[in-house]
Design an enzyme around this catalytic site. Structure first.
Site, PDB file in Angstrom:
ATOM      1  N   ASP A 269     -17.818  79.331  60.895  1.00  0.00           N
ATOM      2  CA  ASP A 269     -16.496  78.794  61.254  1.00  0.00           C
ATOM      3  C   ASP A 269     -16.139  77.554  60.428  1.00  0.00           C
ATOM      4  O   ASP A 269     -17.012  76.787  60.041  1.00  0.00           O
ATOM      5  CB  ASP A 269     -16.483  78.452  62.746  1.00  0.00           C
ATOM      6  CG  ASP A 269     -15.061  78.285  63.273  1.00  0.00           C
ATOM      7  OD1 ASP A 269     -14.119  78.814  62.648  1.00  0.00           O
ATOM      8  OD2 ASP A 269     -14.892  77.614  64.305  1.00  0.00           O
TER       9      ASP A 269
ATOM     10  N   THR B 190     -12.653  90.704  67.012  1.00  0.00           N
ATOM     11  CA  THR B 190     -11.580  91.576  67.517  1.00  0.00           C
ATOM     12  C   THR B 190     -10.295  90.771  67.718  1.00  0.00           C
ATOM     13  O   THR B 190      -9.210  91.348  67.771  1.00  0.00           O
ATOM     14  CB  THR B 190     -12.003  92.248  68.842  1.00  0.00           C
ATOM     15  OG1 THR B 190     -12.599  91.270  69.705  1.00  0.00           O
ATOM     16  CG2 THR B 190     -12.982  93.382  68.616  1.00  0.00           C
TER      17      THR B 190
ATOM     18  N   ASN C 149      -9.399  88.266  65.616  1.00  0.00           N
ATOM     19  CA  ASN C 149      -8.906  87.757  64.326  1.00  0.00           C
ATOM     20  C   ASN C 149      -7.730  88.559  63.757  1.00  0.00           C
ATOM     21  O   ASN C 149      -7.054  88.095  62.839  1.00  0.00           O
ATOM     22  CB  ASN C 149     -10.038  87.670  63.291  1.00  0.00           C
ATOM     23  CG  ASN C 149     -10.992  86.513  63.515  1.00  0.00           C
ATOM     24  OD1 ASN C 149     -12.173  86.587  63.199  1.00  0.00           O
ATOM     25  ND2 ASN C 149     -10.503  85.408  64.075  1.00  0.00           N
TER      26      ASN C 149
ATOM     27  N   ARG D 169      -4.237  86.838  63.385  1.00  0.00           N
ATOM     28  CA  ARG D 169      -3.876  85.944  62.271  1.00  0.00           C
ATOM     29  C   ARG D 169      -2.788  86.585  61.399  1.00  0.00           C
ATOM     30  O   ARG D 169      -2.470  87.753  61.573  1.00  0.00           O
ATOM     31  CB  ARG D 169      -5.120  85.634  61.439  1.00  0.00           C
ATOM     32  CG  ARG D 169      -6.147  84.889  62.270  1.00  0.00           C
ATOM     33  CD  ARG D 169      -7.334  84.469  61.466  1.00  0.00           C
ATOM     34  NE  ARG D 169      -8.259  83.724  62.307  1.00  0.00           N
ATOM     35  CZ  ARG D 169      -9.182  82.894  61.865  1.00  0.00           C
ATOM     36  NH1 ARG D 169      -9.320  82.701  60.567  1.00  0.00           N
ATOM     37  NH2 ARG D 169      -9.969  82.251  62.701  1.00  0.00           N
TER      38      ARG D 169
ATOM     39  N   ARG E 258     -23.247  77.713  65.212  1.00  0.00           N
ATOM     40  CA  ARG E 258     -21.816  77.767  64.900  1.00  0.00           C
ATOM     41  C   ARG E 258     -21.458  76.521  64.104  1.00  0.00           C
ATOM     42  O   ARG E 258     -21.647  75.406  64.597  1.00  0.00           O
ATOM     43  CB  ARG E 258     -20.952  77.829  66.160  1.00  0.00           C
ATOM     44  CG  ARG E 258     -19.466  77.916  65.788  1.00  0.00           C
ATOM     45  CD  ARG E 258     -18.531  77.947  66.963  1.00  0.00           C
ATOM     46  NE  ARG E 258     -17.172  78.241  66.517  1.00  0.00           N
ATOM     47  CZ  ARG E 258     -16.335  79.050  67.133  1.00  0.00           C
ATOM     48  NH1 ARG E 258     -16.683  79.635  68.241  1.00  0.00           N
ATOM     49  NH2 ARG E 258     -15.111  79.258  66.658  1.00  0.00           N
TER      50      ARG E 258
HETATM   51  C1  IPE Z   1     -14.903  83.156  65.452  1.00  0.00           C
HETATM   52  O1  IPE Z   1     -14.177  82.105  64.917  1.00  0.00           O
HETATM   53  C2  IPE Z   1     -14.823  84.371  64.566  1.00  0.00           C
HETATM   54  C3  IPE Z   1     -15.531  84.288  63.282  1.00  0.00           C
HETATM   55  C4  IPE Z   1     -16.170  83.245  62.808  1.00  0.00           C
HETATM   56  C5  IPE Z   1     -15.515  85.500  62.517  1.00  0.00           C
HETATM   57  P1  IPE Z   1     -12.661  81.833  65.295  1.00  0.00           P
HETATM   58  O2  IPE Z   1     -12.229  80.686  64.459  1.00  0.00           O
HETATM   59  O3  IPE Z   1     -11.862  83.078  65.191  1.00  0.00           O
HETATM   60  O4  IPE Z   1     -12.778  81.431  66.840  1.00  0.00           O
HETATM   61  P2  IPE Z   1     -11.809  80.538  67.742  1.00  0.00           P
HETATM   62  O5  IPE Z   1     -10.461  81.180  67.697  1.00  0.00           O
HETATM   63  O6  IPE Z   1     -11.779  79.168  67.147  1.00  0.00           O
HETATM   64  O7  IPE Z   1     -12.443  80.540  69.099  1.00  0.00           O
HETATM   65  C1  IPE Z   2     -14.064  81.311  60.052  1.00  0.00           C
HETATM   66  O1  IPE Z   2     -13.256  80.281  59.564  1.00  0.00           O
HETATM   67  C2  IPE Z   2     -13.914  82.587  59.265  1.00  0.00           C
HETATM   68  C3  IPE Z   2     -13.242  83.678  59.982  1.00  0.00           C
HETATM   69  C4  IPE Z   2     -12.780  83.645  61.191  1.00  0.00           C
HETATM   70  C5  IPE Z   2     -13.073  84.885  59.250  1.00  0.00           C
HETATM   71  P1  IPE Z   2     -11.816  80.053  60.174  1.00  0.00           P
HETATM   72  O2  IPE Z   2     -10.845  80.855  59.374  1.00  0.00           O
HETATM   73  O3  IPE Z   2     -11.798  80.312  61.629  1.00  0.00           O
HETATM   74  O4  IPE Z   2     -11.601  78.509  59.891  1.00  0.00           O
HETATM   75  P2  IPE Z   2     -10.920  77.448  60.860  1.00  0.00           P
HETATM   76  O5  IPE Z   2     -11.640  77.520  62.166  1.00  0.00           O
HETATM   77  O6  IPE Z   2      -9.467  77.814  60.978  1.00  0.00           O
HETATM   78  O7  IPE Z   2     -11.133  76.131  60.165  1.00  0.00           O
HETATM   79 MG    MG Z   3     -12.161  79.139  63.241  1.00  0.00          MG
END
Ligand code: IPE
Ligand code: IPE
Ligand code: MG
Length: 237
Positions: free
Chosen positions: A18, A64, A66, A69, A181
């Site tokens: 993350d 699931t 994501n 976005r 994480r």
């Molecule tokens: C979890 O991270 C999913 C992945 C790292 C693939 P997210 O960034 O999507 O989670 P939330 O929305 O902050 O909980």
């Molecule tokens: C995690 O990084 C990667 C995926 C979820 C694919 P993020 O894209 O969630 O990055 P932040 O949390 O917005 O910084």
């Molecule tokens: Mg994130």
């Protein structure tokens, strides 16, 4: 960083990668650049995990949730993962790493499914470490699909967890020992909820693209400082 191999190495490490978006944002870049730079960290943790003898490494690549976005971020991620799978194959084979996935692959673009199938086939003989990538994965979705599979197999009743876990995507994997994480967020976001029942949790502050070999080794050191109890009374004295 020195590393003591003789002390207890976790068998299964799972990582919620993350912070890519924030990594890009503080540099004035589009979110996708964060994802591109996250690939370096993926390579670093695979290499480091392999080096110290971890047997199972599971990475959360796309949840699931994501899909919520922007279309451009989702399609950018899918094509990035497709490219990585093609270019990274030789390195995985050289490191004797087998590639697998968890999650519902049916909803992924056909291009990515082809790359996944091909990488699984090309690394099928590797037995040094199992690298499992969670793609379109969510624990709740996995649970529903597991129940449906059990129904299709006409199982009416489960007496033990061991009987049920065979229907999960993670069938054959041991429970998670260490769940990492990055980015400072302290939540599990629908990742391996059942498999992490007794996992040690670790939340380093660094954004994923900055999480490299030494950060991974520090996570293992932190794990080694923890005392696991599994509900029992452990007399330290
Ligand atoms: C979890 O991270 C999913 C992945 C790292 C693939 P997210 O960034 O999507 O989670 P939330 O929305 O902050 O909980
Ligand atoms: C995690 O990084 C990667 C995926 C979820 C694919 P993020 O894209 O969630 O990055 P932040 O949390 O917005 O910084
Ligand atoms: Mg994130």
């Amino acid at each position: 960083m020195s590393f003591e191999k003789e002390v207890y190495i976790p068998e299964h490490v799972a990582i919620i990668m993350d912070g890519n978006g924030r990594w890009a944002k503080i540099r004035g870049l589009e979110r996708l650049y964060g994802h591109y730079n996250g690939v370096r960290a993926i390579k670093a943790v695979v290499r480091s995990a392999r080096k110290i003898g971890i047997k199972f490494l599971t990475l959360y690549a796309f949840s699931t949730e994501n899909w919520l976005r922007s279309a451009s971020e989702v399609s950018g991620l899918m094509s990035l993962y497709g490219r990585v799978m093609l270019k990274y194959a030789r390195s995985l084979i050289n490191q004797n790493v087998r590639f697998e996935t968890i999650g519902d692959l049916e909803k992924l673009p056909p291009m990515l499914c082809d790359r996944i199938d091909s990488l699984k086939a090309r690394t099928a003989h590797c037995d040094g470490m199992l690298l499992t990538t969670a793609l379109n994965y969510g624990s709740r979705d996995e649970l529903l699909r597991a129940i449906n599979r059990a129904n299709e197999a006409h199982v009416e009743r489960f007496s033990h967890w061991k009987e049920f876990e065979k229907y999960l995507d993670t069938s054959g994997l041991p429970d998670v020992d260490l769940l990492i994480r990055t980015s400072g967020e302290q939540r599990v976001s629908n990742f391996l909820l059942l498999q992490s029942a007794y996992a040690e949790l670790y939340f380093p502050k660094k954004y994923w693209p900055d999480f490299l070999d030494d950060d991974f080794f520090e996570a293992i050191h932190e794990f080694q400082r923890r005392q696991r109890r599994f509900g029992k009374v452990i007399d330290a004295g």
